[in-house]
Write a protein that holds these residues in place. Structure first.
Motif, PDB file in Angstrom:
ATOM      1  N   MET A 147       0.678  -1.405   0.034  1.00 34.14           N
ATOM      2  CA  MET A 147       0.061   0.111   0.023  1.00 34.14           C
ATOM      3  C   MET A 147       0.823   1.343   0.002  1.00 34.14           C
ATOM      4  O   MET A 147       1.917   1.333   0.642  1.00 34.14           O
ATOM      5  N   TRP A 148       0.323   2.287  -0.732  1.00 35.86           N
ATOM      6  CA  TRP A 148       1.009   3.431  -0.990  1.00 35.86           C
ATOM      7  C   TRP A 148       1.057   4.079   0.268  1.00 35.86           C
ATOM      8  O   TRP A 148       0.095   4.440   1.162  1.00 35.86           O
ATOM      9  N   MET A 151      -1.555  11.010  -4.128  1.00 34.27           N
ATOM     10  CA  MET A 151      -1.393  11.538  -5.612  1.00 34.27           C
ATOM     11  C   MET A 151      -2.709  11.489  -6.069  1.00 34.27           C
ATOM     12  O   MET A 151      -3.657  10.760  -5.609  1.00 34.27           O
ATOM     13  N   ASN A 152      -2.797  12.264  -7.500  1.00 32.46           N
ATOM     14  CA  ASN A 152      -3.898  12.205  -8.215  1.00 32.46           C
ATOM     15  C   ASN A 152      -3.585  11.822  -9.752  1.00 32.46           C
ATOM     16  O   ASN A 152      -4.513  11.707 -10.174  1.00 32.46           O
ATOM     17  N   TYR A 191       1.533  14.088  -9.116  1.00 32.84           N
ATOM     18  CA  TYR A 191       0.576  14.930  -8.676  1.00 32.84           C
ATOM     19  C   TYR A 191       0.415  15.973  -9.549  1.00 32.84           C
ATOM     20  O   TYR A 191       1.391  16.578 -10.080  1.00 32.84           O
ATOM     21  N   ASP A 192      -0.785  16.124 -10.124  1.00 31.70           N
ATOM     22  CA  ASP A 192      -1.193  17.380 -11.113  1.00 31.70           C
ATOM     23  C   ASP A 192      -1.755  18.546 -10.390  1.00 31.70           C
ATOM     24  O   ASP A 192      -2.843  18.201  -9.667  1.00 31.70           O
ATOM     25  N   ASN A 193      -1.213  19.593 -10.071  1.00 32.28           N
ATOM     26  CA  ASN A 193      -1.735  20.705  -9.514  1.00 32.28           C
ATOM     27  C   ASN A 193      -2.653  21.728 -10.305  1.00 32.28           C
ATOM     28  O   ASN A 193      -3.024  22.818  -9.917  1.00 32.28           O
ATOM     29  N   GLY A 194      -2.915  21.157 -11.503  1.00 31.61           N
ATOM     30  CA  GLY A 194      -3.948  21.988 -12.584  1.00 31.61           C
ATOM     31  C   GLY A 194      -2.984  22.672 -13.471  1.00 31.61           C
ATOM     32  O   GLY A 194      -3.594  23.093 -14.600  1.00 31.61           O
ATOM     33  N   SER A 195      -1.728  22.971 -13.183  1.00 30.75           N
ATOM     34  CA  SER A 195      -0.781  23.730 -14.146  1.00 30.75           C
ATOM     35  C   SER A 195       0.405  22.690 -14.531  1.00 30.75           C
ATOM     36  O   SER A 195       0.933  22.980 -15.738  1.00 30.75           O
ATOM     37  N   PHE A 251       8.362  11.115  -3.266  1.00 27.48           N
ATOM     38  CA  PHE A 251       6.913  10.659  -3.289  1.00 27.48           C
ATOM     39  C   PHE A 251       6.669   9.365  -2.441  1.00 27.48           C
ATOM     40  O   PHE A 251       5.947   9.012  -1.837  1.00 27.48           O
ATOM     41  N   ALA A 252       7.714   8.374  -2.864  1.00 26.88           N
ATOM     42  CA  ALA A 252       7.640   6.927  -2.658  1.00 26.88           C
ATOM     43  C   ALA A 252       8.220   6.627  -1.201  1.00 26.88           C
ATOM     44  O   ALA A 252       9.354   6.259  -1.143  1.00 26.88           O
TER      45      ALA A 252
END
Length: 319
Positions: free
Chosen positions: A55-56, A61-62, A92-96, A136-137
């Motif tokens: 399990m992460w 994350m998205n 992770y994508d922050n929208g930009s 992240f990991a």
């Protein structure tokens, strides 16, 4: 449905469960006494311990994507041995902007049929490469680039490969499936330095063409070439996307592309190309069938940078 098709479907479910962070689904796919051996998250014994280790544990994350290639499974009665390469992207994508962490490696999975249901009895995984935000990991063991293989290998091809565990497959394969398995035998043997298995995929008079030139002629020369170059980095991963196979009697041609996202550079990965596949070489391999076995006698390897179009079979050259 054939046993191999059921196991392929279940392995895809396992990888999807990892991608979507679904511990309950992993629990449905493994035995109670399952054993896990992972170069990145360590050893585990029993279902609960395996799930806990997989399990992460990093930040939320998205973005999550995994792709399976080089799938092989061999069956004998109520047991099966399976291998595959999996390319993974967590991010992770922050929208930009996209902040990615990518990694890839080899799986070897031992399956058992328990009361008519195939489940994972033992699973081995060697992480061969990683790039991006390893921060992240959380809690993972990463590749040590100062040592060969980057870590103590978890997989020993001579003992763990599908061909070593089950020499005689009990399900009939189509001619196309035999050719596909031959290509993946080439890759698995090469990447695990199992030279006998690797050599079994091609003839003694093999010719290897690098672009338009002959790189090596003859099996002995080619094996020695790979022995020397296999030490240039901690681990190799000859993951291949096969896009076409043409069979004419006892002759065949295989077309494919090598998948190496870690060697193409982050310039090719962004929010817009997140679901685009990039490749680093083209294969055109010539095979001949003798005594019921397909073997390559010419390998044409053209390096470059390519990506696939919408149909998945035609590619654009970026260089």
């Amino acid at each position: 449905m054939r046993k191999r098709d059921i196991i392929k479907q279940k392995f895809e479910e396992f990888v999807t469960a990892l991608e979507n962070f679904q511990p309950e689904k992993i629990g449905e796919l493994v035995t109670e006494d399952v054993r896990g051996h992972f170069s990145n998250v360590g050893e585990s014994e029993g279902k609960d311990e395996l799930i806990k280790s997989l399990m992460w544990k990093g930040r939320e994350m998205n973005v999550s994507r995994r792709r399976i290639t080089n799938f092989v499974v061999r069956t004998e009665g109520d047991r099966a041995q399976q291998s595959a390469y999996v390319m993974s992207l967590i991010g992770y994508d922050n929208g930009s902007f996209l902040f990615p962490f990518e990694f890839g490696g080899k799986y070897v999975v031992s399956w058992r049929d328990q009361d008519g249901e195939w489940k994972i009895k033992e699973i081995r995984y060697d992480m061969d490469w990683e790039k991006g935000n390893t921060y992240f990991a959380e809690g993972w063991s990463f590749i040590d680039y100062k040592i060969y293989a980057g870590h103590k290998p978890v997989i020993s091809s001579e003992y763990d490969s599908p061909w070593a565990v089950i020499p005689e497959n009990d399900e009939e394969l189509t001619e196309e499936e035999k050719i596909i398995e031959n290509m993946f035998k080439y890759s698995f043997g090469l990447d695990n330095c199992d030279w006998a298995l690797h050599h079994d995929s091609y003839t003694d008079d093999i010719i290897f063409y690098a672009d338009s030139s002959v790189m090596e002629s003859g099996a002995g020369n080619l094996i020695n070439n790979f022995k020397n170059t296999s030490h240039k980095e901690p681990a190799l991963e000859h993951a291949v996307k096969i896009v076409d196979i043409q069979i004419d009697g006892d002759e065949a041609v295989l077309y494919g592309y090598r998948i190496e996202p870690h060697r193409l550079g982050s310039k090719n990965l962004n929010r817009d190309t997140l679901h685009q596949s990039f490749y680093s070489a083209k294969y055109k391999n010539l095979l001949r069938k003798a005594d019921g076995q397909w073997k390559m006698y010419e390998i044409h390897y053209q390096s470059g940078v390519f990506f696939d179009l919408d149909d998945g079979k035609h590619y654009v050259d970026l260089v």
